[in-house]
Design a protein around this motif. Structure first.
Motif, PDB file in Angstrom:
ATOM      1  N   GLY A  24       8.633  -6.973 -28.979  1.00 37.48           N
ATOM      2  CA  GLY A  24       8.706  -8.178 -28.160  1.00 37.48           C
ATOM      3  C   GLY A  24       7.518  -9.103 -28.351  1.00 37.48           C
ATOM      4  N   ARG A  25       6.469  -8.583 -28.999  1.00 38.30           N
ATOM      5  CA  ARG A  25       5.262  -9.385 -29.213  1.00 38.30           C
ATOM      6  C   ARG A  25       5.051  -9.755 -30.677  1.00 38.30           C
ATOM      7  NH1 ARG A  25       0.472  -6.120 -27.293  1.00 38.30           N
ATOM      8  NH2 ARG A  25      -0.621  -7.961 -28.110  1.00 38.30           N
ATOM      9  N   PHE A  26       5.951  -9.319 -31.568  1.00 40.08           N
ATOM     10  CA  PHE A  26       5.774  -9.649 -32.985  1.00 40.08           C
ATOM     11  C   PHE A  26       7.116  -9.946 -33.646  1.00 40.08           C
ATOM     12  CE2 PHE A  26       6.748  -5.144 -33.161  1.00 40.08           C
ATOM     13  CZ  PHE A  26       7.482  -4.984 -34.328  1.00 40.08           C
ATOM     14  N   LYS A  27       7.039 -10.708 -34.746  1.00 39.59           N
ATOM     15  CA  LYS A  27       8.216 -11.024 -35.554  1.00 39.59           C
ATOM     16  C   LYS A  27       7.772 -11.054 -37.006  1.00 39.59           C
ATOM     17  CE  LYS A  27      12.532 -12.490 -36.131  1.00 39.59           C
ATOM     18  NZ  LYS A  27      12.949 -13.810 -35.599  1.00 39.59           N
ATOM     19  N   ILE A  28       8.496 -10.332 -37.869  1.00 41.70           N
ATOM     20  CA  ILE A  28       8.164 -10.277 -39.290  1.00 41.70           C
ATOM     21  C   ILE A  28       9.281 -10.940 -40.089  1.00 41.70           C
ATOM     22  CG2 ILE A  28       7.543  -8.812 -41.239  1.00 41.70           C
ATOM     23  CD1 ILE A  28       6.838  -6.603 -39.213  1.00 41.70           C
ATOM     24  N   TYR A  29       8.903 -11.840 -40.977  1.00 38.81           N
ATOM     25  CA  TYR A  29       9.852 -12.527 -41.851  1.00 38.81           C
ATOM     26  C   TYR A  29       9.685 -12.045 -43.286  1.00 38.81           C
ATOM     27  CZ  TYR A  29      10.783 -16.000 -38.188  1.00 38.81           C
ATOM     28  OH  TYR A  29      11.148 -16.635 -37.029  1.00 38.81           O
ATOM     29  N   LYS A  30      10.799 -11.865 -43.992  1.00 41.20           N
ATOM     30  CA  LYS A  30      10.706 -11.634 -45.429  1.00 41.20           C
ATOM     31  C   LYS A  30      10.541 -13.001 -46.080  1.00 41.20           C
ATOM     32  CE  LYS A  30      12.644  -9.747 -49.625  1.00 41.20           C
ATOM     33  NZ  LYS A  30      13.719  -9.010 -50.313  1.00 41.20           N
ATOM     34  N   SER A  31       9.310 -13.319 -46.385  1.00 43.87           N
ATOM     35  CA  SER A  31       8.991 -14.642 -46.912  1.00 43.87           C
ATOM     36  C   SER A  31       7.599 -14.625 -47.526  1.00 43.87           C
ATOM     37  CB  SER A  31       9.041 -15.682 -45.788  1.00 43.87           C
ATOM     38  OG  SER A  31       8.688 -16.970 -46.264  1.00 43.87           O
ATOM     39  N   ASN A  32       7.357 -15.531 -48.429  1.00 40.39           N
ATOM     40  CA  ASN A  32       6.011 -15.741 -48.952  1.00 40.39           C
ATOM     41  C   ASN A  32       5.180 -16.431 -47.867  1.00 40.39           C
ATOM     42  OD1 ASN A  32       3.714 -16.863 -50.435  1.00 40.39           O
ATOM     43  ND2 ASN A  32       4.885 -16.404 -52.276  1.00 40.39           N
ATOM     44  N   TYR A  33       3.948 -15.992 -47.687  1.00 36.71           N
ATOM     45  CA  TYR A  33       3.094 -16.605 -46.670  1.00 36.71           C
ATOM     46  C   TYR A  33       2.897 -18.094 -46.920  1.00 36.71           C
ATOM     47  CZ  TYR A  33      -0.609 -16.326 -50.176  1.00 36.71           C
ATOM     48  OH  TYR A  33      -1.343 -16.471 -51.317  1.00 36.71           O
ATOM     49  N   LYS A  34       3.115 -18.534 -48.146  1.00 34.56           N
ATOM     50  CA  LYS A  34       2.959 -19.948 -48.470  1.00 34.56           C
ATOM     51  C   LYS A  34       4.051 -20.794 -47.810  1.00 34.56           C
ATOM     52  CE  LYS A  34       0.805 -18.575 -52.796  1.00 34.56           C
ATOM     53  NZ  LYS A  34       0.993 -18.381 -54.246  1.00 34.56           N
ATOM     54  N   ASN A  35       5.083 -20.131 -47.307  1.00 32.99           N
ATOM     55  CA  ASN A  35       6.134 -20.833 -46.567  1.00 32.99           C
ATOM     56  C   ASN A  35       5.842 -20.847 -45.065  1.00 32.99           C
ATOM     57  OD1 ASN A  35       7.618 -21.141 -48.999  1.00 32.99           O
ATOM     58  ND2 ASN A  35       8.502 -19.102 -48.747  1.00 32.99           N
ATOM     59  N   PHE A  36       4.578 -20.788 -44.714  1.00 26.33           N
ATOM     60  CA  PHE A  36       4.193 -20.671 -43.306  1.00 26.33           C
ATOM     61  C   PHE A  36       4.717 -21.814 -42.449  1.00 26.33           C
ATOM     62  CE2 PHE A  36       0.800 -23.185 -45.211  1.00 26.33           C
ATOM     63  CZ  PHE A  36       0.534 -24.142 -44.250  1.00 26.33           C
ATOM     64  N   GLU A  37       4.832 -23.005 -43.015  1.00 23.70           N
ATOM     65  CA  GLU A  37       5.315 -24.153 -42.229  1.00 23.70           C
ATOM     66  C   GLU A  37       6.707 -23.877 -41.669  1.00 23.70           C
ATOM     67  OE1 GLU A  37       3.946 -26.860 -41.241  1.00 23.70           O
ATOM     68  OE2 GLU A  37       2.347 -27.470 -42.609  1.00 23.70           O
ATOM     69  N   GLN A  38       7.622 -23.398 -42.533  1.00 23.92           N
ATOM     70  CA  GLN A  38       8.989 -23.123 -42.099  1.00 23.92           C
ATOM     71  C   GLN A  38       9.030 -21.967 -41.102  1.00 23.92           C
ATOM     72  OE1 GLN A  38       7.805 -23.771 -45.238  1.00 23.92           O
ATOM     73  NE2 GLN A  38       9.534 -23.772 -46.677  1.00 23.92           N
ATOM     74  N   VAL A  39       8.227 -20.926 -41.369  1.00 28.54           N
ATOM     75  CA  VAL A  39       8.205 -19.756 -40.491  1.00 28.54           C
ATOM     76  C   VAL A  39       7.710 -20.141 -39.100  1.00 28.54           C
ATOM     77  CG1 VAL A  39       7.101 -17.516 -40.089  1.00 28.54           C
ATOM     78  CG2 VAL A  39       7.977 -18.084 -42.366  1.00 28.54           C
ATOM     79  N   LEU A  40       6.615 -20.872 -39.040  1.00 24.33           N
ATOM     80  CA  LEU A  40       6.072 -21.269 -37.740  1.00 24.33           C
ATOM     81  C   LEU A  40       7.012 -22.229 -37.014  1.00 24.33           C
ATOM     82  CD1 LEU A  40       2.274 -21.767 -38.586  1.00 24.33           C
ATOM     83  CD2 LEU A  40       3.406 -19.763 -37.596  1.00 24.33           C
ATOM     84  N   MET A  41       7.705 -23.057 -37.767  1.00 28.93           N
ATOM     85  CA  MET A  41       8.665 -23.970 -37.159  1.00 28.93           C
ATOM     86  C   MET A  41       9.809 -23.180 -36.505  1.00 28.93           C
ATOM     87  SD  MET A  41      10.688 -27.171 -38.948  1.00 28.93           S
ATOM     88  CE  MET A  41       9.136 -27.776 -39.627  1.00 28.93           C
ATOM     89  N   GLN A  42      10.268 -22.134 -37.216  1.00 32.87           N
ATOM     90  CA  GLN A  42      11.330 -21.295 -36.669  1.00 32.87           C
ATOM     91  C   GLN A  42      10.900 -20.618 -35.370  1.00 32.87           C
ATOM     92  OE1 GLN A  42      12.774 -19.479 -40.789  1.00 32.87           O
ATOM     93  NE2 GLN A  42      14.102 -18.815 -39.132  1.00 32.87           N
ATOM     94  N   GLU A  43       9.600 -20.309 -35.295  1.00 27.75           N
ATOM     95  CA  GLU A  43       9.075 -19.651 -34.102  1.00 27.75           C
ATOM     96  C   GLU A  43       8.650 -20.639 -33.021  1.00 27.75           C
ATOM     97  OE1 GLU A  43       8.596 -16.123 -33.331  1.00 27.75           O
ATOM     98  OE2 GLU A  43      10.232 -16.263 -34.779  1.00 27.75           O
TER      99      GLU A  43
END
Length: 311
Positions: free
Chosen positions: A71-90
């Motif tokens: 409940g306190r973490f989320k892991i994405y299968k993604s390159n860390y260089k895609n951080f913009e999209q990952v953070l946007m999703q969150e």
């Protein structure tokens, strides 16, 4: 084989991040969750972690290890260089801390089928962090031109004998495809003069170079460090562990750019460039592992840690 990875300079990284309850943290290379476990533990009870990795085994292992923090973490299968999209999703605009560990995990080195290690002669020439990616080390060794291979070995491996090794590879593959780590090691060792083979395995630099090329490890790294640092809230920190000089140089240059204030000609009465200092570099010199850690974890010997704080 279970996923294993001993986190390098764990205490120094966690202390450097200056964790707090309620903070939002990003681990771009979660691996076996060695650093992430402590991030969640020391930002309890409400600290939040967003993480990425390309290795399915790492993601599975990290998810299992962190299950007590569900409940306190989320892991994405993604390159860390895609951080913009990952953070946007969150739905996250700002971060309280960023952790990047560029080390290859013990699991990746030790699992023969991954083909990362020059010490596994029967291993296939693979070297992919993401096992579903199309490009492998075998593709590079057998399909790239002699000039392209030499460039990879020279730039990414800083290999003195890059041109000679590339020529030997092209000659050897004309007889039969190079498909195993052992074949490549034999080619390298037969090329480098014996007097230059006294300081450890002479294949290390070439394997490092090919691995970097396979995974595009340095592509966009500078811009990524800049971008992630700018995602930090005031007082937020970024900690980056590098394991060879090329990575460390890029991180150092990125931090220097962010730390630099006005770059106008000093003769001008007022600033016209508009550039402002964005960070305070916490580690004026990179932190290295203690003698004790080096003794129990040989992979920490070449590690360097740099930390910066958003101002």
């Amino acid at each position: 084989m279970g996923f294993s990875h001993i986190p390098v300079m764990l205490e120094e990284c966690i202390k450097g991040l200056n964790l707090k309850d309620g903070g939002i943290y990003f681990d771009g290379t979660i691996g076996g969750a060695g650093h992430s476990y402590q991030i969640l533990k020391q930002s309890a009870p409400t600290g939040r972690l967003i993480a990425t990795d390309l290795d399915d085994n790492a993601i599975a292992a990290a998810t299992e290890r962190l299950k007590q923090f569900e409940g306190r973490f989320k892991i994405y299968k993604s390159n860390y260089k895609n951080f913009e999209q990952v953070l946007m999703q969150e739905g996250v605009d700002g971060l309280d801390g960023v952790m990047l560990d560029f080390g290859v995990s013990s699991h990746q080195l030790d699992e023969e089928s991954r083909g990362f290690s020059y010490m596994k002669p029967n291993a296939p020439l693979d070297m992919r962090m993401d096992a579903t990616a199309p490009l492998t080390a075998e593709n590079i060794v057998n399909e790239y031109s002699q000039q392209e291979i030499a460039k990879i070995l020279k730039i990414y491996g800083e290999e003195k004998f890059a041109a000679q090794i590339a020529a030997s590879i092209v000659k050897a593959r004309s007889n039969q495809p190079i498909t195993t780590c052992g074949q490549l090691v034999d080619i390298i060792e037969s090329t480098i003069p014996k007097k230059f083979q006294q300081n450890g395995p002479c294949s290390r630099k070439s394997f490092q170079a090919i691995r970097i090329a396979v995974n595009g490890e340095l592509d966009g790294l500078y811009d990524c460090v800049i971008g992630l640092t700018r995602k930090l809230k005031k007082g937020g920190r970024i900690a980056i562990l590098t394991f060879h000089s090329l990575e460390d140089r890029i991180v150092k240059q990125a931090f220097k750019e962010l730390e630099t204030d006005c770059i106008c000609n000093k003769n001008l009465p007022v600033c016209v460039c508009g550039k402002k200092k964005e960070i305070e570099i916490i580690t004026k010199k990179p932190v290295v592992a203690t003698v004790h850690e080096m003794a129990i974890n040989s992979r920490s010997k070449c590690a360097k840690l740099r930390i910066a704080e958003k101002i």
